[in-house]
Scaffold this motif. Structure first.
Motif, mmCIF file in Angstrom:
data_model
loop_
_atom_site.group_PDB
_atom_site.id
_atom_site.type_symbol
_atom_site.label_atom_id
_atom_site.label_comp_id
_atom_site.label_asym_id
_atom_site.label_seq_id
_atom_site.Cartn_x
_atom_site.Cartn_y
_atom_site.Cartn_z
ATOM 1 N N LEU A 8 -21.748 -52.067 15.055
ATOM 2 C CA LEU A 8 -22.011 -52.479 13.681
ATOM 3 C C LEU A 8 -20.928 -53.424 13.164
ATOM 4 C CD1 LEU A 8 -23.971 -52.150 11.348
ATOM 5 C CD2 LEU A 8 -22.643 -50.185 10.588
ATOM 6 N N LEU A 9 -19.679 -53.149 13.464
ATOM 7 C CA LEU A 9 -18.591 -54.031 13.037
ATOM 8 C C LEU A 9 -18.715 -55.417 13.676
ATOM 9 C CD1 LEU A 9 -15.526 -51.631 13.050
ATOM 10 C CD2 LEU A 9 -16.649 -52.641 11.067
ATOM 11 N N ILE A 10 -19.051 -55.463 14.955
ATOM 12 C CA ILE A 10 -19.242 -56.747 15.635
ATOM 13 C C ILE A 10 -20.369 -57.523 14.973
ATOM 14 C CG2 ILE A 10 -20.032 -57.810 17.792
ATOM 15 C CD1 ILE A 10 -18.550 -55.547 19.281
ATOM 16 N N GLN A 11 -21.457 -56.846 14.664
ATOM 17 C CA GLN A 11 -22.613 -57.496 14.062
ATOM 18 C C GLN A 11 -22.326 -57.975 12.644
ATOM 19 O OE1 GLN A 11 -25.244 -54.230 14.520
ATOM 20 N NE2 GLN A 11 -25.603 -54.632 16.694
ATOM 21 N N ILE A 12 -21.619 -57.191 11.860
ATOM 22 C CA ILE A 12 -21.310 -57.575 10.482
ATOM 23 C C ILE A 12 -20.392 -58.793 10.455
ATOM 24 C CG2 ILE A 12 -20.031 -56.843 8.421
ATOM 25 C CD1 ILE A 12 -21.239 -54.052 8.851
ATOM 26 N N VAL A 13 -19.354 -58.782 11.267
ATOM 27 C CA VAL A 13 -18.433 -59.925 11.297
ATOM 28 C C VAL A 13 -19.157 -61.172 11.802
ATOM 29 C CG1 VAL A 13 -16.367 -60.834 12.419
ATOM 30 C CG2 VAL A 13 -16.356 -58.516 11.505
ATOM 31 N N SER A 14 -19.959 -61.021 12.837
ATOM 32 C CA SER A 14 -20.717 -62.162 13.362
ATOM 33 C C SER A 14 -21.716 -62.678 12.337
ATOM 34 C CB SER A 14 -21.453 -61.760 14.633
ATOM 35 O OG SER A 14 -20.557 -61.349 15.616
ATOM 36 N N GLY A 15 -22.348 -61.783 11.618
ATOM 37 C CA GLY A 15 -23.295 -62.188 10.582
ATOM 38 C C GLY A 15 -22.620 -62.943 9.452
ATOM 39 N N ALA A 16 -21.436 -62.482 9.042
ATOM 40 C CA ALA A 16 -20.694 -63.176 7.986
ATOM 41 C C ALA A 16 -20.319 -64.587 8.436
ATOM 42 C CB ALA A 16 -19.448 -62.384 7.617
ATOM 43 N N ILE A 17 -19.903 -64.716 9.682
ATOM 44 C CA ILE A 17 -19.571 -66.045 10.210
ATOM 45 C C ILE A 17 -20.822 -66.909 10.288
ATOM 46 C CG2 ILE A 17 -18.768 -67.262 12.269
ATOM 47 C CD1 ILE A 17 -16.855 -64.844 12.722
ATOM 48 N N GLY A 18 -21.914 -66.336 10.772
ATOM 49 C CA GLY A 18 -23.173 -67.078 10.864
ATOM 50 C C GLY A 18 -23.678 -67.536 9.505
ATOM 51 N N GLY A 19 -23.522 -66.695 8.488
ATOM 52 C CA GLY A 19 -23.936 -67.070 7.137
ATOM 53 C C GLY A 19 -23.143 -68.239 6.590
ATOM 54 N N ASN A 20 -21.845 -68.241 6.840
ATOM 55 C CA ASN A 20 -21.011 -69.344 6.374
ATOM 56 C C ASN A 20 -21.257 -70.625 7.165
ATOM 57 O OD1 ASN A 20 -19.212 -68.454 4.127
ATOM 58 N ND2 ASN A 20 -18.814 -66.816 5.579
ATOM 59 N N VAL A 21 -21.561 -70.494 8.452
ATOM 60 C CA VAL A 21 -21.853 -71.676 9.268
ATOM 61 C C VAL A 21 -23.135 -72.350 8.804
ATOM 62 C CG1 VAL A 21 -22.534 -72.419 11.589
ATOM 63 C CG2 VAL A 21 -20.548 -70.957 11.287
ATOM 64 N N VAL A 22 -24.185 -71.561 8.584
ATOM 65 C CA VAL A 22 -25.450 -72.162 8.165
ATOM 66 C C VAL A 22 -25.333 -72.775 6.770
ATOM 67 C CG1 VAL A 22 -26.621 -70.170 7.100
ATOM 68 C CG2 VAL A 22 -27.951 -71.877 8.297
ATOM 69 N N ALA A 23 -24.553 -72.176 5.896
ATOM 70 C CA ALA A 23 -24.372 -72.738 4.561
ATOM 71 C C ALA A 23 -23.562 -74.023 4.608
ATOM 72 C CB ALA A 23 -23.694 -71.726 3.649
ATOM 73 N N GLY A 24 -22.628 -74.096 5.530
ATOM 74 C CA GLY A 24 -21.853 -75.326 5.696
ATOM 75 C C GLY A 24 -22.698 -76.445 6.271
ATOM 76 N N ALA A 25 -23.641 -76.093 7.115
ATOM 77 C CA ALA A 25 -24.489 -77.095 7.755
ATOM 78 C C ALA A 25 -25.610 -77.575 6.839
ATOM 79 C CB ALA A 25 -25.080 -76.534 9.041
ATOM 80 N N ALA A 26 -26.101 -76.701 5.989
ATOM 81 C CA ALA A 26 -27.208 -77.043 5.093
ATOM 82 C C ALA A 26 -26.792 -76.708 3.662
ATOM 83 C CB ALA A 26 -28.465 -76.269 5.481
ATOM 84 N N LYS A 27 -26.330 -77.692 2.938
ATOM 85 C CA LYS A 27 -25.802 -77.457 1.590
ATOM 86 C C LYS A 27 -26.852 -76.939 0.605
ATOM 87 C CE LYS A 27 -21.632 -78.646 2.454
ATOM 88 N NZ LYS A 27 -20.624 -77.631 2.557
ATOM 89 N N ASN A 28 -28.145 -77.154 0.897
ATOM 90 C CA ASN A 28 -29.172 -76.694 -0.030
ATOM 91 C C ASN A 28 -29.386 -75.178 0.016
ATOM 92 O OD1 ASN A 28 -30.250 -76.902 2.554
ATOM 93 N ND2 ASN A 28 -32.314 -77.287 1.803
ATOM 94 N N VAL A 29 -28.761 -74.464 0.967
ATOM 95 C CA VAL A 29 -28.863 -73.004 1.015
ATOM 96 C C VAL A 29 -27.523 -72.336 0.731
ATOM 97 C CG1 VAL A 29 -30.841 -73.002 2.566
ATOM 98 C CG2 VAL A 29 -28.550 -72.905 3.517
ATOM 99 N N ASP A 30 -26.541 -73.098 0.268
ATOM 100 C CA ASP A 30 -25.205 -72.569 0.017
ATOM 101 C C ASP A 30 -25.223 -71.622 -1.172
ATOM 102 O OD1 ASP A 30 -22.519 -72.163 0.225
ATOM 103 O OD2 ASP A 30 -21.946 -74.063 -0.700
ATOM 104 N N LEU A 31 -24.636 -70.442 -0.992
ATOM 105 C CA LEU A 31 -24.541 -69.440 -2.056
ATOM 106 C C LEU A 31 -23.103 -69.277 -2.553
ATOM 107 C CD1 LEU A 31 -26.697 -66.709 -0.289
ATOM 108 C CD2 LEU A 31 -27.415 -68.148 -2.196
ATOM 109 N N GLY A 32 -22.221 -70.139 -2.106
ATOM 110 C CA GLY A 32 -20.797 -69.958 -2.367
ATOM 111 C C GLY A 32 -20.212 -69.123 -1.243
#
Length: 96
Positions: A8-32
């Motif tokens: 679960l810890l591996i998945q949560i950390v990876s998910g947080a990184i994945g969320g920030n990567v996709v938001a950086g790549a597509a500014k129209n889905v950025d949530l801060g």
């Protein structure tokens, strides 16, 4: 630590990184930064657990330290976190 907690810890950390990567790549889905991290972590945890149920080999990565299973956990959590962040960001920006 139990295998479930480590997974679960591996998945949560990876998910947080994945969320920030996709938001950086597509500014129209950025949530801060905080929003991307939280949405990604939730998506990574939930999606990673679902993936662990569907593919039992990934569920035992902490009990048997297999690099392939750990990479699967990271990939599953990261992709699920990115997908949830993109969905939440698209809905938020569509309604704004």
């Amino acid at each position: 630590m139990s295998a479930l907690l480590i997974n679960l810890l591996i998945q949560i950390v990876s998910g947080a990184i994945g969320g920030n990567v996709v938001a950086g790549a597509a500014k129209n889905v950025d949530l801060g930064t905080l929003g991307n991290t939280v949405a990604g972590a939730i998506g990574g945890g939930a999606g990673g657990q679902l993936l662990g149920m569907l593919i039992p080999l990934l569920a035992n990565s902490a009990a048997t330290p297999d690099i392939g299973a750990i990479v699967g956990q990271v990939a599953g959590g990261g992709v699920a976190g990115a997908i949830l962040t993109a969905i939440v960001g698209a809905i938020k920006n569509r309604t704004a």
